[in-house]
Design an enzyme around this catalytic site. Sequence first.
Site, PDB file in Angstrom:
ATOM      1  N   LYS A   3      -3.486   8.427   2.756  1.00 25.00           N
ATOM      2  CA  LYS A   3      -4.728   8.233   3.503  1.00 25.00           C
ATOM      3  C   LYS A   3      -4.589   8.744   4.945  1.00 25.00           C
ATOM      4  O   LYS A   3      -5.569   9.220   5.528  1.00 25.00           O
ATOM      5  CB  LYS A   3      -5.124   6.762   3.496  1.00 25.00           C
ATOM      6  N   TYR A  15       0.832  -1.203   0.000  1.00 24.11           N
ATOM      7  CA  TYR A  15       0.000   0.000   0.000  1.00 24.11           C
ATOM      8  C   TYR A  15       0.867   1.253   0.000  1.00 24.11           C
ATOM      9  O   TYR A  15       0.465   2.291  -0.530  1.00 24.11           O
ATOM     10  CB  TYR A  15      -0.945  -0.022   1.196  1.00 24.11           C
TER      11      TYR A  15
END
Length: 256
Positions: A161, A154
Amino acid sequence: MLLQGKKALIMGLANNRSIAYGIASCLKAQGARLAFNYVGEAIKKRVEPLSEELGGEFTFQCDVCDDAQIQAAADLVKEKWGDLDILVHSVAFANRQDLVGRFVDTSRDGFKLALEVSAYSLTGLCRAFEPLLHDGSSVITMTYHGSTKIIPGYNVMGVAKAALEASVRYLAYDLGPKGVRVNALSAGPIKTLAASAVSSLKDIFNHVEAHAPLRRNVSTTDVGGAAVFLASELSHAVTGEIIYVDSGFNQIGISA
């Protein structure tokens, strides 16, 4: 219906498997009116049929990296609707090469791009649309567990995020006196076009299904149901929150 006549702007619809599509479908089922953005002609060709299918009232060009296009979008929504009840931000992007290998190898330009598209765009949209938001309006964005925990592959998106979630809290504080709520939904992994760029996606799906309290992955309509709650008066006193829709996986400390 919980959202009868409410005007909802959906930013980031890509296809009928996207989280934005699931949210739009659930909002529509509760009586909301819909409009959608697109970026460029290729995306427009995908968005317009979906908008027609969902009963969208209009679509428009808006690249969230361009302040002039964001302002033009706000001006158009004001012309069409006058004000805005629901703003859904389902926008994220990182270069594919920055989602493989090691996070430490993320390029400077790749880092800036991921943060601009995935995090700053929410602030840019809130600033432009603030005059259209009112007491009871709801802003909803999409995040993921990789913002707070290491999810291999990720990488820079997790950092983006994390910035997005911090932005939610500060935007909630800024817009709160006006009665505008700002929240994020942290969805479990879903097989979307965006998620396909994460190299470890298959392993993540299997792990969630095996270890989450509900022993299943989530769907776009699971996320859409939570979005209906945040868009409606049922969440009248909820703001600045990160609400997990992940079958409880975020609560697991160690696998049995």
